[in-house]
Design an enzyme around this catalytic site. Structure first.
Site, mmCIF file in Angstrom:
data_model
loop_
_atom_site.group_PDB
_atom_site.id
_atom_site.type_symbol
_atom_site.label_atom_id
_atom_site.label_comp_id
_atom_site.label_asym_id
_atom_site.label_seq_id
_atom_site.Cartn_x
_atom_site.Cartn_y
_atom_site.Cartn_z
ATOM 1 N N SER A 141 9.796 -30.526 0.836
ATOM 2 C CA SER A 141 9.677 -31.271 2.099
ATOM 3 C C SER A 141 8.257 -31.742 2.360
ATOM 4 C CB SER A 141 10.090 -30.378 3.266
ATOM 5 O OG SER A 141 11.443 -30.066 3.172
ATOM 6 N N HIS B 80 15.000 -35.632 -1.855
ATOM 7 C CA HIS B 80 14.869 -34.744 -0.688
ATOM 8 C C HIS B 80 16.091 -34.818 0.212
ATOM 9 C CE1 HIS B 80 13.036 -33.925 3.458
ATOM 10 N NE2 HIS B 80 12.923 -32.789 2.811
ATOM 11 N N GLU C 51 16.418 -38.792 0.510
ATOM 12 C CA GLU C 51 15.226 -39.628 0.346
ATOM 13 C C GLU C 51 14.774 -39.487 -1.107
ATOM 14 O OE1 GLU C 51 12.907 -40.003 4.357
ATOM 15 O OE2 GLU C 51 13.353 -37.889 4.121
ATOM 16 N N ASN D 141 10.063 -37.868 8.653
ATOM 17 C CA ASN D 141 8.982 -37.178 9.366
ATOM 18 C C ASN D 141 7.789 -38.079 9.639
ATOM 19 O OD1 ASN D 141 10.278 -34.822 9.931
ATOM 20 N ND2 ASN D 141 9.775 -33.920 7.953
HETATM 21 P P1 NAD Z 1 14.764 -20.508 0.408
HETATM 22 O O1 NAD Z 1 13.650 -19.569 0.600
HETATM 23 O O2 NAD Z 1 15.983 -20.407 1.252
HETATM 24 O O3 NAD Z 1 15.239 -20.451 -1.125
HETATM 25 C C1 NAD Z 1 14.383 -20.391 -2.212
HETATM 26 C C2 NAD Z 1 15.135 -19.878 -3.427
HETATM 27 O O4 NAD Z 1 14.295 -19.998 -4.565
HETATM 28 C C3 NAD Z 1 15.549 -18.414 -3.325
HETATM 29 O O5 NAD Z 1 16.895 -18.279 -3.725
HETATM 30 C C4 NAD Z 1 14.602 -17.713 -4.299
HETATM 31 O O6 NAD Z 1 15.177 -16.563 -4.914
HETATM 32 C C5 NAD Z 1 14.389 -18.799 -5.328
HETATM 33 N N1 NAD Z 1 13.162 -18.675 -6.123
HETATM 34 C C6 NAD Z 1 11.991 -18.114 -5.812
HETATM 35 N N2 NAD Z 1 11.117 -18.244 -6.830
HETATM 36 C C7 NAD Z 1 11.761 -18.909 -7.806
HETATM 37 C C8 NAD Z 1 11.416 -19.330 -9.104
HETATM 38 N N3 NAD Z 1 10.210 -19.117 -9.600
HETATM 39 N N4 NAD Z 1 12.352 -19.971 -9.827
HETATM 40 C C9 NAD Z 1 13.597 -20.192 -9.337
HETATM 41 N N5 NAD Z 1 13.969 -19.829 -8.111
HETATM 42 C C10 NAD Z 1 13.074 -19.183 -7.363
HETATM 43 O O7 NAD Z 1 14.110 -21.969 0.535
HETATM 44 P P2 NAD Z 1 14.765 -23.351 1.041
HETATM 45 O O8 NAD Z 1 14.671 -23.425 2.511
HETATM 46 O O9 NAD Z 1 16.077 -23.545 0.373
HETATM 47 O O10 NAD Z 1 13.683 -24.381 0.474
HETATM 48 C C11 NAD Z 1 13.602 -24.689 -0.900
HETATM 49 C C12 NAD Z 1 12.931 -26.046 -1.059
HETATM 50 O O11 NAD Z 1 13.708 -27.019 -0.350
HETATM 51 C C13 NAD Z 1 11.517 -26.132 -0.504
HETATM 52 O O12 NAD Z 1 10.745 -26.943 -1.346
HETATM 53 C C14 NAD Z 1 11.722 -26.792 0.857
HETATM 54 O O13 NAD Z 1 10.592 -27.558 1.246
HETATM 55 C C15 NAD Z 1 12.885 -27.704 0.572
HETATM 56 N N6 NAD Z 1 13.686 -28.091 1.751
HETATM 57 C C16 NAD Z 1 14.119 -27.166 2.669
HETATM 58 C C17 NAD Z 1 14.862 -27.577 3.775
HETATM 59 C C18 NAD Z 1 15.373 -26.584 4.802
HETATM 60 O O14 NAD Z 1 15.833 -27.022 5.877
HETATM 61 N N7 NAD Z 1 15.366 -25.291 4.538
HETATM 62 C C19 NAD Z 1 15.186 -28.947 3.941
HETATM 63 C C20 NAD Z 1 14.761 -29.863 2.964
HETATM 64 C C21 NAD Z 1 14.008 -29.427 1.884
#
Ligand code: NAD
Length: 299
Positions: free
Chosen positions: A120, A141, A153, A192
């Site tokens: 993000s 994204h 996106e 954003n």
């Molecule tokens: P999260 O913390 O819920 O999930 C992260 C996952 O990655 C976990 O399952 C963890 O075990 C795993 N992980 C950790 N280290 C790792 C590695 N080295 N290799 C593989 N997996 C690994 O996070 P999230 O909220 O799903 O966010 C993940 C990405 O998505 C981020 O880059 C975030 O910016 C983006 N994002 C999040 C949202 C949101 O609303 N949560 C929206 C859009 C984009």
């Protein structure tokens, strides 16, 4: 676009949604996460998602199970990417973790494999070198609750190949997303870039005591025809998230306006448990917030 096999790396909040949506639309999906415990969590998340797909999309039991059965799970990266046409990375928003991941992935994945980051706030150019294949790398994204909030996106960095960009746009459409192409890198993408300045401006009008919450939202709603004003949106985003952003700005710039705003968010909202829709109260009280009442837009 002739992708068949998609690997999703990281199966947290977003990764599990991306994986299930992709499988639901007929692709073979491999989920990669760091260990068996994380993969068990992913299975639990996906079982919860099935309920949402049933409620929100009226998906049948058969469709839900067929989608689930298209997903394989592995904590071994080379197994998970051996056949991948595309790897979508949704691992933690930490530069070091992502850089190490791309170094490893670049060495293990077949030459043809395209890599996309769901980050993000970090730009793809930050990791382009680490992938070892900058021309096959870009950002894809998604928004939280991807099955209904279906924006994707798709953002190039300066080294992304145009054909790769076009293929990933086609893939996003194939999994039911509205594809939103960004031809240049832009922090915050489109959404954003628009939303953060609007929300900042609204909050500063409040903390500088120019106008109250309802007056500010009413102005925006009447003047633009929008169904919600900035404070109603902030209640959905969550006041903690807003506070973290404002506080970081206050610390980075030393701007006293942002310091005062951060203080207001903390003492009047966060410390009182008013965190937004999640806690039933933020700038408005839920359910039935005043901005939804028929006379809100009148005097
Ligand atoms: P999260 O913390 O819920 O999930 C992260 C996952 O990655 C976990 O399952 C963890 O075990 C795993 N992980 C950790 N280290 C790792 C590695 N080295 N290799 C593989 N997996 C690994 O996070 P999230 O909220 O799903 O966010 C993940 C990405 O998505 C981020 O880059 C975030 O910016 C983006 N994002 C999040 C949202 C949101 O609303 N949560 C929206 C859009 C984009």
């Amino acid at each position: 676009m002739n992708y068949k096999n998609i690997t999703v790396a990281g199966s947290g909040v977003l990764g599990s949604q991306i994986a299930y949506q992709t499988a639901f639309k007929g692709f073979n999906v491999f989920i990669y996460d760091i260990n068996d415990e994380a993969l068990e969590q992913a299975k639990k998340r996906i079982n919860k998602l099935k309920v949402r797909y049933q409620e929100d999309l009226q998906a049948t039991e058969e469709e839900l199970n067929t989608a689930y059965n298209r997903i394989s799970f592995s904590s071994d990266l080379s197994t998970a990417v051996a056949e991948a046409d595309l790897v979508i990375e949704a691992i933690p928003e930490v530069v070091k973790i992502k850089t190490e991941f791309y170094n490893e992935l670049g060495a293990l994945a077949p030459k043809k494999t395209i890599f996309a980051t769901n980050s993000s706030t970090l730009l793809p150019s930050q990791f382009a070198e680490a992938t070892g294949r900058p021309e096959k790398f870009l950002a894809l994204h998604f928004a939280n609750e991807i099955w209904t909030n279906n924006t994707a996106e798709i953002m190039k960095h300066p080294g992304t190949d145009q054909a790769v960009f076009d293929e990933v746009i086609a893939f996003a459409k194939a999994i039911g997303m509205v594809a939103l192409p960004l031809h240049k890198e832009q922090p915050g993408y489109i959404l954003n870039s628009l939303l953060v300045p609007l929300l900042d401006a609204a909050e500063l009008l409040l903390s500088n005591e120019v106008a109250d919450v309802e007056t500010i939202d009413k102005t925006w709603m009447i003047a633009t025809g929008a169904p919600k004003g900035p404070f109603a949106i902030l209640d959905v985003v969550g006041i903690t998230t807003s506070y973290n952003i404002v506080n970081a700005k206050a610390e980075a710039t030393g701007d006293p306006q942002f310091k005062k705003l951060a203080q207001l968010l903390k003492t009047s909202y966060i410390d009182k448990g008013k965190l937004g829709t999640a806690t039933g109260e933020g700038f408005y009280k839920y359910p039935n917030p005043s901005f939804e009442k028929p006379d809100f837009l009148k005097n």
